[in-house]
Design an enzyme around this catalytic site. Structure first.
Site, mmCIF file in Angstrom:
data_model
loop_
_atom_site.group_PDB
_atom_site.id
_atom_site.type_symbol
_atom_site.label_atom_id
_atom_site.label_comp_id
_atom_site.label_asym_id
_atom_site.label_seq_id
_atom_site.Cartn_x
_atom_site.Cartn_y
_atom_site.Cartn_z
ATOM 1 N N CYS A 234 -4.969 9.940 -2.639
ATOM 2 C CA CYS A 234 -4.267 8.916 -1.859
ATOM 3 C C CYS A 234 -2.842 8.696 -2.359
ATOM 4 O O CYS A 234 -1.953 8.354 -1.595
ATOM 5 C CB CYS A 234 -5.047 7.602 -1.894
ATOM 6 S SG CYS A 234 -6.520 7.590 -0.852
ATOM 7 N N ARG B 60 -10.122 5.597 11.297
ATOM 8 C CA ARG B 60 -8.682 5.363 11.342
ATOM 9 C C ARG B 60 -8.020 6.241 12.416
ATOM 10 O O ARG B 60 -7.591 5.752 13.444
ATOM 11 C CB ARG B 60 -8.051 5.622 9.973
ATOM 12 C CG ARG B 60 -8.531 4.670 8.872
ATOM 13 C CD ARG B 60 -8.053 3.246 9.065
ATOM 14 N NE ARG B 60 -8.424 2.391 7.949
ATOM 15 C CZ ARG B 60 -7.708 2.218 6.849
ATOM 16 N NH1 ARG B 60 -6.572 2.864 6.693
ATOM 17 N NH2 ARG B 60 -8.120 1.414 5.887
ATOM 18 N N ARG C 8 0.142 -1.863 7.492
ATOM 19 C CA ARG C 8 0.751 -0.644 6.951
ATOM 20 C C ARG C 8 1.720 0.018 7.938
ATOM 21 O O ARG C 8 2.309 1.061 7.613
ATOM 22 C CB ARG C 8 -0.341 0.354 6.549
ATOM 23 C CG ARG C 8 -1.316 -0.174 5.513
ATOM 24 C CD ARG C 8 -2.144 0.944 4.894
ATOM 25 N NE ARG C 8 -1.313 1.855 4.121
ATOM 26 C CZ ARG C 8 -1.762 2.972 3.552
ATOM 27 N NH1 ARG C 8 -3.038 3.312 3.690
ATOM 28 N NH2 ARG C 8 -0.963 3.756 2.863
ATOM 29 N N HIS D 116 -11.475 7.619 5.346
ATOM 30 C CA HIS D 116 -10.506 8.692 5.513
ATOM 31 C C HIS D 116 -11.150 10.006 5.088
ATOM 32 O O HIS D 116 -11.994 10.027 4.177
ATOM 33 C CB HIS D 116 -9.275 8.473 4.621
ATOM 34 C CG HIS D 116 -8.187 7.652 5.231
ATOM 35 N ND1 HIS D 116 -7.299 6.915 4.475
ATOM 36 C CD2 HIS D 116 -7.812 7.455 6.522
ATOM 37 C CE1 HIS D 116 -6.439 6.305 5.269
ATOM 38 N NE2 HIS D 116 -6.726 6.619 6.516
ATOM 39 N N ASP E 57 0.808 -1.223 0.000
ATOM 40 C CA ASP E 57 0.000 0.000 0.000
ATOM 41 C C ASP E 57 0.842 1.275 0.000
ATOM 42 O O ASP E 57 0.286 2.377 0.124
ATOM 43 C CB ASP E 57 -0.923 0.014 1.219
ATOM 44 C CG ASP E 57 -2.161 -0.845 1.011
ATOM 45 O OD1 ASP E 57 -2.498 -1.126 -0.152
ATOM 46 O OD2 ASP E 57 -2.805 -1.223 2.013
#
Length: 271
Positions: free
Chosen positions: A264, A139, A93, A168, A68
């Site tokens: 992103c 998150r 991550r 997000h 990612d």
């Protein structure tokens, strides 16, 4: 209305090892294979478009154990050359944060804060001239908001995300003109109280419809004139043009399989 583009400096990471082998958001489905050469071509198109528009693109080296990393926006938040590092919510991550901090140290950044509380960089932080808008609910920890305010010395406005598809802040809100505090957002991604706050602070914001939000249309990047956005968000093209912006549709369909698109993939290095 005449709009002026401001040269920007971005940090990106090539999808050399991009794949979907786990699911940490509603968009990720390991049963759907990723076309890696196509993902690479789509990412290169975005990188090259930034450069063609006069922006600088710095590159972070991808790591094979971190698929990612292409979603570079999540690795840190930079304001005035000061770097607030990330602390990821999911172990898959977690190591990305260190890779980003190493890059900043190696490239002359000296004020780097390693956070105590979970934040996922520009995934949940959006910068305008007046505020640091901060998402929470899926998150980033609410405690990260006070930490960011103390480090940057700018007012932080907490916003509650309530729809797991928009996990997000950068999937539900985009800064169109930071200097003018101009944004666009999808109201239904936010709690009732947060919608009221957004209406109060940004009464002239562009409001996205559900179809454009679902096409990741808020996961966009603006330089103050050009707005690079997912090509499926066709309902935003006219409203953006009406406000004097030049929309630039981009195809990042393969990367959307990981739950990310234009923003992103793009971390802004604010000088």
């Amino acid at each position: 209305m005449n709009r002026d583009a401001t040269p920007r400096r971005y940090l990106m990471c090539a999808p050399a090892h991009f794949r979907v082998t786990y699911s940490i958001n509603p968009w990720m489905d390991p049963s759907k294979p990723v076309d890696l050469p196509l993902a690479r071509t789509q990412w290169e198109d975005l990188r090259d478009r930034y450069r063609a528009l006069g922006h600088t693109v710095e590159l972070l080296d991808p790591r094979p154990d971190l698929p990612d990393m292409v979603f570079a926006a999540n690795g840190a938040t930079v304001i005035g050359g000061r770097v607030l590092g990330a602390l990821f919510a999911y172990r898959e991550r977690y190591a990305e944060a260190g890779a980003h901090r190493d890059w900043f140290r190696d490239n002359g950044f000296t004020e780097i804060h390693e956070p105590e509380h979970v934040n996922e960089g520009e995934g949940d932080f959006a910068v305008t001239s007046s505020y640091l808008l901060a998402g929470r609910g899926f998150r980033s920890s609410p405690l990260s908001h006070a930490e960011a305010q103390e480090f940057f010395g700018v007012p932080v406005v907490g916003l509650d995300l309530v729809d797991p598809r928009y996990y997000h802040l950068d999937t539900a809100l985009c800064v169109l003109d930071a200097a003018a505090d101009e944004i666009m957002y999808y109201p239904d991604a936010f709690s009732a109280g947060s919608r009221a706050v957004l209406r109060r602070l940004f009464p002239d914001a562009l409001l996205a419809r559900e179809a454009d939000a679902a096409a990741f249309g808020l996961n966009s990047v603006s330089d103050g004139r050009h707005v690079l956005l997912p090509q499926g968000a066709t309902g935003l093209l006219g409203p953006l043009r009406d406000r004097g912006f030049e929309p630039v549709p981009m195809d990042l369909g393969e990367l959307l399989k990981g739950g990310g698109s234009v923003k992103c993939c793009t971390q802004e290095l604010r000088g």
